[in-house]
Design a protein around this motif. Structure first.
Motif, PDB file in Angstrom:
ATOM      1  N   SER A 247       0.822  -1.216   0.000  1.00  0.00           N
ATOM      2  CA  SER A 247       0.000   0.000   0.000  1.00  0.00           C
ATOM      3  C   SER A 247       0.851   1.259   0.000  1.00  0.00           C
ATOM      4  O   SER A 247       0.446   2.290  -0.535  1.00  0.00           O
ATOM      5  CB  SER A 247      -0.913   0.009   1.231  1.00  0.00           C
ATOM      6  N   SER A 248       2.022   1.208   0.633  1.00  0.00           N
ATOM      7  CA  SER A 248       3.014   2.301   0.640  1.00  0.00           C
ATOM      8  C   SER A 248       2.626   3.506   1.471  1.00  0.00           C
ATOM      9  O   SER A 248       3.302   4.541   1.412  1.00  0.00           O
ATOM     10  CB  SER A 248       3.346   2.748  -0.797  1.00  0.00           C
ATOM     11  N   GLY A 249       1.547   3.430   2.246  1.00  0.00           N
ATOM     12  CA  GLY A 249       1.188   4.537   3.124  1.00  0.00           C
ATOM     13  C   GLY A 249       0.523   5.693   2.397  1.00  0.00           C
ATOM     14  O   GLY A 249       0.478   5.749   1.175  1.00  0.00           O
ATOM     15  N   PHE A 250       0.016   6.664   3.179  1.00  0.00           N
ATOM     16  CA  PHE A 250      -0.822   7.697   2.577  1.00  0.00           C
ATOM     17  C   PHE A 250      -0.031   8.711   1.753  1.00  0.00           C
ATOM     18  O   PHE A 250      -0.617   9.454   0.966  1.00  0.00           O
ATOM     19  CB  PHE A 250      -1.649   8.416   3.652  1.00  0.00           C
ATOM     20  N   ILE A 251       1.305   8.743   1.903  1.00  0.00           N
ATOM     21  CA  ILE A 251       2.088   9.663   1.074  1.00  0.00           C
ATOM     22  C   ILE A 251       2.354   9.059  -0.299  1.00  0.00           C
ATOM     23  O   ILE A 251       2.150   9.710  -1.330  1.00  0.00           O
ATOM     24  CB  ILE A 251       3.426  10.012   1.775  1.00  0.00           C
ATOM     25  N   LEU A 252       2.774   7.807  -0.350  1.00  0.00           N
ATOM     26  CA  LEU A 252       3.118   7.165  -1.612  1.00  0.00           C
ATOM     27  C   LEU A 252       1.996   6.314  -2.188  1.00  0.00           C
ATOM     28  O   LEU A 252       2.067   5.911  -3.350  1.00  0.00           O
ATOM     29  CB  LEU A 252       4.357   6.270  -1.422  1.00  0.00           C
ATOM     30  N   GLY A 253       0.974   6.031  -1.400  1.00  0.00           N
ATOM     31  CA  GLY A 253      -0.084   5.142  -1.888  1.00  0.00           C
ATOM     32  C   GLY A 253      -1.355   5.301  -1.087  1.00  0.00           C
ATOM     33  O   GLY A 253      -1.882   6.392  -0.956  1.00  0.00           O
TER      34      GLY A 253
ATOM     35  N   ALA B 205      -7.963   8.363   4.288  1.00  0.00           N
ATOM     36  CA  ALA B 205      -6.870   9.329   4.378  1.00  0.00           C
ATOM     37  C   ALA B 205      -6.530   9.913   3.017  1.00  0.00           C
ATOM     38  O   ALA B 205      -6.284  11.122   2.891  1.00  0.00           O
ATOM     39  CB  ALA B 205      -5.637   8.676   4.992  1.00  0.00           C
ATOM     40  N   THR B 206      -6.504   9.070   1.995  1.00  0.00           N
ATOM     41  CA  THR B 206      -6.190   9.575   0.653  1.00  0.00           C
ATOM     42  C   THR B 206      -7.316  10.454   0.124  1.00  0.00           C
ATOM     43  O   THR B 206      -7.054  11.484  -0.518  1.00  0.00           O
ATOM     44  CB  THR B 206      -5.927   8.406  -0.310  1.00  0.00           C
ATOM     45  N   LEU B 207      -8.565  10.098   0.417  1.00  0.00           N
ATOM     46  CA  LEU B 207      -9.672  10.965   0.019  1.00  0.00           C
ATOM     47  C   LEU B 207      -9.529  12.330   0.677  1.00  0.00           C
ATOM     48  O   LEU B 207      -9.686  13.377   0.021  1.00  0.00           O
ATOM     49  CB  LEU B 207     -11.005  10.329   0.406  1.00  0.00           C
ATOM     50  N   GLY B 208      -9.227  12.349   1.973  1.00  0.00           N
ATOM     51  CA  GLY B 208      -9.018  13.605   2.671  1.00  0.00           C
ATOM     52  C   GLY B 208      -7.843  14.381   2.110  1.00  0.00           C
ATOM     53  O   GLY B 208      -7.897  15.611   1.980  1.00  0.00           O
ATOM     54  N   LYS B 209      -6.764  13.681   1.773  1.00  0.00           N
ATOM     55  CA  LYS B 209      -5.584  14.336   1.200  1.00  0.00           C
ATOM     56  C   LYS B 209      -5.928  15.016  -0.130  1.00  0.00           C
ATOM     57  O   LYS B 209      -5.531  16.162  -0.366  1.00  0.00           O
ATOM     58  CB  LYS B 209      -4.476  13.310   0.986  1.00  0.00           C
ATOM     59  N   LEU B 210      -6.666  14.320  -0.977  1.00  0.00           N
ATOM     60  CA  LEU B 210      -7.055  14.895  -2.263  1.00  0.00           C
ATOM     61  C   LEU B 210      -7.911  16.150  -2.074  1.00  0.00           C
ATOM     62  O   LEU B 210      -7.723  17.168  -2.762  1.00  0.00           O
ATOM     63  CB  LEU B 210      -7.821  13.855  -3.094  1.00  0.00           C
ATOM     64  N   PHE B 211      -8.846  16.064  -1.135  1.00  0.00           N
ATOM     65  CA  PHE B 211      -9.742  17.199  -0.889  1.00  0.00           C
ATOM     66  C   PHE B 211      -8.973  18.383  -0.310  1.00  0.00           C
ATOM     67  O   PHE B 211      -9.123  19.523  -0.784  1.00  0.00           O
ATOM     68  CB  PHE B 211     -10.860  16.782   0.067  1.00  0.00           C
ATOM     69  N   ILE B 212      -8.153  18.148   0.700  1.00  0.00           N
ATOM     70  CA  ILE B 212      -7.420  19.243   1.349  1.00  0.00           C
ATOM     71  C   ILE B 212      -6.428  19.881   0.381  1.00  0.00           C
ATOM     72  O   ILE B 212      -6.242  21.112   0.374  1.00  0.00           O
ATOM     73  CB  ILE B 212      -6.704  18.736   2.611  1.00  0.00           C
ATOM     74  N   ALA B 213      -5.786  19.081  -0.456  1.00  0.00           N
ATOM     75  CA  ALA B 213      -4.866  19.638  -1.458  1.00  0.00           C
ATOM     76  C   ALA B 213      -5.595  20.584  -2.395  1.00  0.00           C
ATOM     77  O   ALA B 213      -5.101  21.676  -2.712  1.00  0.00           O
ATOM     78  CB  ALA B 213      -4.200  18.506  -2.241  1.00  0.00           C
ATOM     79  N   ASP B 214      -6.782  20.200  -2.823  1.00  0.00           N
ATOM     80  CA  ASP B 214      -7.585  21.077  -3.688  1.00  0.00           C
ATOM     81  C   ASP B 214      -8.065  22.306  -2.934  1.00  0.00           C
ATOM     82  O   ASP B 214      -8.084  23.425  -3.476  1.00  0.00           O
ATOM     83  CB  ASP B 214      -8.792  20.307  -4.240  1.00  0.00           C
ATOM     84  N   PHE B 215      -8.447  22.116  -1.671  1.00  0.00           N
ATOM     85  CA  PHE B 215      -8.927  23.242  -0.863  1.00  0.00           C
ATOM     86  C   PHE B 215      -7.844  24.312  -0.730  1.00  0.00           C
ATOM     87  O   PHE B 215      -8.107  25.512  -0.906  1.00  0.00           O
ATOM     88  CB  PHE B 215      -9.357  22.748   0.516  1.00  0.00           C
ATOM     89  N   LEU B 216      -6.633  23.908  -0.440  1.00  0.00           N
ATOM     90  CA  LEU B 216      -5.545  24.867  -0.255  1.00  0.00           C
ATOM     91  C   LEU B 216      -5.191  25.593  -1.550  1.00  0.00           C
ATOM     92  O   LEU B 216      -4.693  26.727  -1.511  1.00  0.00           O
ATOM     93  CB  LEU B 216      -4.309  24.160   0.302  1.00  0.00           C
TER      94      LEU B 216
END
Length: 283
Positions: free
Chosen positions: A135-141, A147-158
């Motif tokens: 899986s490589s964790g939430f940074i690489l995978g 967590a990845t859904l949240g990462k995608l959303f927050i990246a777009d929000f910023l």
């Protein structure tokens, strides 16, 4: 007596199965062999086995499924800790991924997918893991995870890419200044993946919006294409374990079907399925 535990990073669920058919349930602190010291883990196990031994001291078959990869020295330390309270006729320490596979597929071959705060997957022969895509964790995978859904959303929000009606609602309900978000993600304290995954319920409130729908569907689609399709999905169905996948089962099943993948089951928490695996040869 059988003692079975599913030990995640946040909490551990224990089942003590007595010879008369009764069962006791316990909750203890989480255990991750990759991120926690042996002393911390054995301390948690010492406390819970002390409670168990107070009610039943008979010899037990013990099966522990633990996040991370336990070393031989940790296995020896756990064995010594447990047998200090009662005899163990058999002690098996395995990964939480194998636990998920046994919970989702039972004694049948299949493919197991973990969809929770993080994600993971494997191909399984009915007893052991035969292939794994890391899986490589939430940074690489960790595609497909909360967590990845949240990462995608927050990246777009910023970056100002979230539609205004959604970004305004988010800003009205959460601390959303740049410094707070960056501190929570990159700071040395807390759990970045847990922080990012905590936004999944808010995101799903807006699933009827085309932007959010594509974000959610695309997250699952990436998991299917980058991980699940590396297994023999033409031959074996996929069993899904984890609260995030369970809550979004209709969405995941629809996307999987469009990708030619059959989903056999959704399991909210693996402990009950693991118990069935060890107690029911027909499971």
């Amino acid at each position: 007596m059988k003692i079975i535990a599913d030990c995640g990073g946040t909490k551990s669920e224990w089942r003590v199965l007595h010879l008369d058919g009764s069962a006791d349930r316990y909750i203890s602190g989480g255990m991750n062999a990759s991120t926690m010291s042996a002393d911390t883990i054995t301390g948690i196990i010492s406390e819970i086995t002390k409670k168990i031994s107070a009610t039943d001291c008979s010899a037990a078959e013990i099966y522990l499924y633990m996040a991370g990869i336990p070393s031989e020295s940790l296995r020896d330390s756990i064995h010594k800790t447990i047998t200090g309270y009662f005899p163990a006729s058999h002690l098996e320490i395995q990964s939480d991924l194998l636990g998920a596979a046994r919970a989702a597929c039972g004694h049948r071959p299949g493919i197991a997918a973990i969809l929770g705060t993080g994600s993971n997957s494997c191909q399984y022969d009915g007893n052991t893991i035969t292939r794994r895509v890391y899986s490589s964790g939430f940074i690489l995978g960790d595609e497909g995870s909360a967590a990845t859904l949240g990462k995608l959303f927050i990246a777009d929000f910023l970056k100002g890419l979230v539609p205004s009606e959604i970004s305004e609602d988010f800003a009205s309900r959460y601390p959303s200044d740049y410094s707070t978000i960056i501190s929570n993600v990159y700071g040395s304290e807390g759990s970045p993946s847990g922080y990012l995954g905590s936004f999944a319920p808010f995101i799903m409130e807006h699933y009827d919006h085309p932007y959010i729908k594509e974000l959610v569907d695309g997250n699952f689609r990436a998991f299917i294409r980058r991980s699940l399709k590396q297994y023999d999905t033409e031959r074996y169905p996929v069993g899904v374990v984890g609260g995030f996948g369970y809550a979004l089962s209709d969405i995941f099943r629809r996307i999987a079907s469009a990708e030619g993948i059959t989903v056999s089951s959704f399991v909210k928490a693996p402990i009950d399925g693991i118990v069935e695996f060890h107690c029911n040869p027909n499971y």
